[in-house]
Design an enzyme around this catalytic site. Structure first.
Site, PDB file in Angstrom:
ATOM      1  N   ASP A  99      26.869  61.527 -42.802  1.00  0.00           N
ATOM      2  CA  ASP A  99      25.991  60.393 -43.056  1.00  0.00           C
ATOM      3  C   ASP A  99      26.711  59.496 -44.060  1.00  0.00           C
ATOM      4  O   ASP A  99      26.925  59.892 -45.210  1.00  0.00           O
ATOM      5  CB  ASP A  99      24.674  60.925 -43.655  1.00  0.00           C
ATOM      6  CG  ASP A  99      23.494  60.052 -43.300  1.00  0.00           C
ATOM      7  OD1 ASP A  99      23.628  58.822 -43.389  1.00  0.00           O
ATOM      8  OD2 ASP A  99      22.428  60.611 -42.958  1.00  0.00           O
ATOM      9  N   ASP A 195      24.204  54.635 -42.427  1.00  0.00           N
ATOM     10  CA  ASP A 195      22.875  54.364 -42.968  1.00  0.00           C
ATOM     11  C   ASP A 195      22.668  52.848 -43.110  1.00  0.00           C
ATOM     12  O   ASP A 195      23.534  52.156 -43.666  1.00  0.00           O
ATOM     13  CB  ASP A 195      22.786  55.042 -44.353  1.00  0.00           C
ATOM     14  CG  ASP A 195      21.390  55.081 -44.918  1.00  0.00           C
ATOM     15  OD1 ASP A 195      20.526  55.723 -44.301  1.00  0.00           O
ATOM     16  OD2 ASP A 195      21.166  54.476 -45.980  1.00  0.00           O
ATOM     17  N   GLU A 255      22.537  53.007 -37.974  1.00  0.00           N
ATOM     18  CA  GLU A 255      21.073  52.975 -38.113  1.00  0.00           C
ATOM     19  C   GLU A 255      20.640  51.579 -38.542  1.00  0.00           C
ATOM     20  O   GLU A 255      21.137  51.050 -39.535  1.00  0.00           O
ATOM     21  CB  GLU A 255      20.612  53.986 -39.165  1.00  0.00           C
ATOM     22  CG  GLU A 255      19.096  54.044 -39.278  1.00  0.00           C
ATOM     23  CD  GLU A 255      18.576  54.231 -40.697  1.00  0.00           C
ATOM     24  OE1 GLU A 255      17.469  54.742 -40.850  1.00  0.00           O
ATOM     25  OE2 GLU A 255      19.269  53.833 -41.655  1.00  0.00           O
ATOM     26  N   HIS A 318      14.523  62.709 -40.201  1.00  0.00           N
ATOM     27  CA  HIS A 318      14.060  63.056 -41.549  1.00  0.00           C
ATOM     28  C   HIS A 318      13.202  61.948 -42.175  1.00  0.00           C
ATOM     29  O   HIS A 318      12.790  62.080 -43.323  1.00  0.00           O
ATOM     30  CB  HIS A 318      15.263  63.335 -42.442  1.00  0.00           C
ATOM     31  CG  HIS A 318      16.081  62.091 -42.662  1.00  0.00           C
ATOM     32  ND1 HIS A 318      16.739  61.444 -41.634  1.00  0.00           N
ATOM     33  CD2 HIS A 318      16.296  61.355 -43.772  1.00  0.00           C
ATOM     34  CE1 HIS A 318      17.332  60.372 -42.108  1.00  0.00           C
ATOM     35  NE2 HIS A 318      17.089  60.286 -43.405  1.00  0.00           N
ATOM     36  N   ASP A 319      12.982  60.853 -41.458  1.00  0.00           N
ATOM     37  CA  ASP A 319      12.172  59.744 -41.980  1.00  0.00           C
ATOM     38  C   ASP A 319      10.822  59.606 -41.282  1.00  0.00           C
ATOM     39  O   ASP A 319      10.012  58.755 -41.664  1.00  0.00           O
ATOM     40  CB  ASP A 319      12.908  58.407 -41.787  1.00  0.00           C
ATOM     41  CG  ASP A 319      14.121  58.244 -42.696  1.00  0.00           C
ATOM     42  OD1 ASP A 319      14.164  58.869 -43.771  1.00  0.00           O
ATOM     43  OD2 ASP A 319      15.021  57.475 -42.323  1.00  0.00           O
TER      44      ASP A 319
HETATM   45  O1  TEU Z   1      16.579  54.773 -43.762  1.00  0.00           O
HETATM   46  C1  TEU Z   1      16.349  53.392 -43.725  1.00  0.00           C
HETATM   47  C2  TEU Z   1      14.959  53.062 -43.358  1.00  0.00           C
HETATM   48  O2  TEU Z   1      14.767  52.061 -42.749  1.00  0.00           O
HETATM   49  C3  TEU Z   1      13.866  54.045 -43.696  1.00  0.00           C
HETATM   50  O3  TEU Z   1      14.020  54.500 -44.984  1.00  0.00           O
HETATM   51  C4  TEU Z   1      12.533  53.440 -43.595  1.00  0.00           C
HETATM   52  O4  TEU Z   1      12.408  52.352 -44.446  1.00  0.00           O
HETATM   53  C5  TEU Z   1      11.523  54.467 -43.982  1.00  0.00           C
HETATM   54  O5  TEU Z   1      11.700  55.577 -43.158  1.00  0.00           O
HETATM   55  C6  TEU Z   1      10.127  53.977 -43.824  1.00  0.00           C
HETATM   56  O6  TEU Z   1       9.282  55.007 -44.163  1.00  0.00           O
HETATM   57  C7  TEU Z   1      17.739  55.275 -44.285  1.00  0.00           C
HETATM   58  C8  TEU Z   1      17.593  56.774 -44.434  1.00  0.00           C
HETATM   59  O7  TEU Z   1      17.389  57.349 -43.168  1.00  0.00           O
HETATM   60  C9  TEU Z   1      16.476  57.080 -45.386  1.00  0.00           C
HETATM   61  O8  TEU Z   1      16.239  58.446 -45.516  1.00  0.00           O
HETATM   62  C10 TEU Z   1      16.844  56.478 -46.719  1.00  0.00           C
HETATM   63  O9  TEU Z   1      15.751  56.609 -47.604  1.00  0.00           O
HETATM   64  C11 TEU Z   1      17.207  54.996 -46.619  1.00  0.00           C
HETATM   65  O10 TEU Z   1      18.083  54.700 -45.527  1.00  0.00           O
HETATM   66  C12 TEU Z   1      17.940  54.561 -47.853  1.00  0.00           C
HETATM   67  O11 TEU Z   1      19.232  55.086 -47.850  1.00  0.00           O
END
Ligand code: TEU
Ligand code: CA
Length: 541
Positions: A99, A195, A255, A318-319
């Site tokens: 990542d 990311d 992403e 994971h989000d």
């Molecule tokens: O995620 C970006 C993102 O768009 C999400 O965090 C989204 O805003 C969130 O899921 C809404 O609930 C990436 C990673 O996957 C995330 O885990 C990180 O927190 C984020 O970037 C910051 O690095």
């Protein structure tokens, strides 16, 4: 015969390292834990492992606030542990994807410590500083600018205030981040998940964003025309691709938080190999879990990506709340989760499977005081954050689900005594074996790997589509209803997806089609009209 391409034809398995397996009893998953389960992952049949961040981090955003991009957080192990992991994975034919969190750093990163120290520090311009904030907002709520008393200026952060954004308009920043990728490529890493890559660049003049009339909570409140998708991005992605292409067989998947349009725009021969579009995940409740929802999005995505570009399939990560939790009508019922798994593995695109998805793990429910995720703490109870899907992997019925001999960093789902890998491995009718068999089916059928997508039907209950390669056609029938449904495979057209060339030329499965895989019937020849069992997944070939 088209050759096998690992990142297109294989399944990519996401590991959330801190919740995978703890081997030293500190309650925190680690790299030796992953290495010790490589045989399991190879047997599951996945092609590659994407590891969520393993770098040193103060954990303001659980590893997505990186304090050193070219080291391993001691809680996960050492660089030597990482080298062993790569070597052992490669020995088993498994690729390793890291990542790459390049958009921002931790506020404890040496670059930021320098940048904040004075207005004339050489790294001042590595971040965005201003005497007064503009109107930009943070993805995690509130304004995206934080006042720093050291120099009496504000710095920009798209995520938490502990995650200042790097200024990619500065060529030294771009070079530093390319060097990070090179560091890991030299250590044998097979690819990177980038990311939030579409927010690397901001408009250097930092003008306000227009507000969005449709916006609700968080980012949708504004149109992100100044803080995302800036003109500098495409040339930089080309540079990244050129770097990665110097190492054979490597891969970039990006992403974005945009839709499939945003994703398709950045995928190409000299851009990213792939980009996530979360078009199958925007359903927080079970109501859109129906054939038409998936068919409409599937067709729209085909139009956007076309034959030349390769989409990704994501149902959980994971989000997000896990697909098994989003779609389940009750805790015992794995039917909807089986349909989700079948979609993941048979739609056109690279499947990204999230750890625990193969045993239909569910989100853990947390009390307010147990919530760790920053947006969850801020918005509870309207939004409870992302901890639910991050609970430790359920290996067995042993204490803490066999995850750790210590105190797990996050609560284990209490259903682990009945839902765990060891139990499912002992039961041929389990969810694990369902996943295992379906992955195996993908391996032996090129049509399921890279065949084109042919929509057939989306009735109230049944979704039907085909995957078509040179020499084989597979038909997938999914019954979304919790009751038996009659379905005539030879008249599957006529539900709004009729082709110009008519049904007969599309090789509809008629008399003679064989069941290759089903949760409702034995393998063998099917008549034209069949009665699909509740939630049946049926693959004909
Ligand atoms: O995620 C970006 C993102 O768009 C999400 O965090 C989204 O805003 C969130 O899921 C809404 O609930 C990436 C990673 O996957 C995330 O885990 C990180 O927190 C984020 O970037 C910051 O690095
Ligand atoms: Ca540990």
């Amino acid at each position: 015969m088209e050759e096998y391409v690992w990142w297109r034809d294989g399944v990519i398995y996401q590991i959330y390292p801190r919740s995978f397996l703890d081997t030293n009893g500190d309650g925190f998953g680690d790299l030796p834990g992953i290495t010790s389960r490589l045989d399991y992952l190879a047997d599951l049949g996945v092609a590659a492992l994407w590891l969520s961040p393993i770098y040193p981090s103060p954990d303001a955003d659980f590893g997505y606030d990186v304090a050193d991009h070219t080291a391993i957080d001691p809680r996960y192990g050492t660089l030597a542990d990482f080298e062993i992991l790569v070597e052992e994975a490669h020995r088993r034919g498994l690729r390793i994807i890291l990542d790459a969190v390049l958009n921002h750093t931790s506020d404890q990163h040496p670059w930021f410590l320098e940048s904040r120290s004075s207005k004339d520090n050489p790294k001042r311009d590595w971040y965005s500083w201003r005497a007064a904030p503009n109107n930009w907002i943070s993805a995690f709520g509130g304004r995206a600018w934080e006042y720093d008393p050291v120099t009496s200026e504000y710095y920009y952060h798209l995520f938490t205030r502990e995650q200042p954004d790097l200024n990619f308009n500065n060529p030294e920043v771009r070079q530093a981040q390319l060097d990070v990728l090179r560091f890991w490529l030299e250590r044998g890493v097979d690819g990177f998940r980038l990311d939030v890559f579409n927010t690397y660049f901001e408009n250097p003049d930092l003008p306000d964003n227009p507000s969005s009339l449709l916006g609700r909570l968080g980012l949708p409140l504004q149109q992100h025309i100044q803080d995302a998708d800036q003109p500098g991005l495409l040339p930089f992605l080309r540079e990244m691709r050129a770097l990665v292409d110097r190492y054979p067989g490597r891969y970039l998947v990006g992403e974005t938080f945009g839709g499939p349009e945003a994703a398709a725009r950045y995928v190409g021969d000299d851009l990213l190999h792939a980009a996530f579009s979360f078009d199958f995940t925007d359903s927080r409740w079970s109501w859109p879990f129906n054939p038409r929802y998936f068919m409409e999005r599937g067709i729209r995505r085909e139009t956007l990506f076309g034959a030349a570009q390769w989409p990704t399939n994501v149902l959980s990560n994971h989000d997000l709340p896990r697909a098994a939790s989003r779609y389940a009508r009750d805790d015992e019922d794995d039917g909807p989760a089986r349909l989700a798994m079948a979609l993941l593995l048979t739609l056109r695109g690279t499947p990204f499977m999230y750890q625990g998805e193969e045993i239909a793990m569910r989100d853990v429910a947390l009390r307010r005081g147990e919530i760790l995720d920053p947006p969850g703490r801020r918005y509870w109870p309207f939004y409870k954050g992302r901890d639910g899907c991050r609970a430790p992997f359920q290996w067995s019925a042993a204490p803490n689900a066999g995850f750790s001999a210590g105190m797990p960093w996050l609560k284990v789902h209490p259903d682990y005594r009945s839902r765990n890998l060891a139990g499912q491995k002992a039961n041929p009718a389990s969810f694990f074996y369902f996943t295992h068999r379906l992955i195996a089916l993908r391996w032996i059928h090129p049509a399921l790997q890279h065949g084109e997508f042919v929509p057939l039907a989306a009735t109230r209950e049944v979704l039907a589509y085909q995957r078509k390669a040179e020499n084989e056609t597979m038909t997938i029938l999914l019954n979304f209803a919790k009751k038996p449904v009659d379905f005539d495979t030879s008249t599957a057209l006529g539900h709004g997806f009729a082709s110009q060339d008519g049904g007969s030329e599309r090789g509809l499965p008629g008399a003679g089609a064989r069941v290759l895989f089903s949760t409702g019937r034995p393998e063998g020849v099917v008549p034209g009209r069949i009665r699909l069992e509740p939630y049946e997944v049926c693959v004909l070939g």
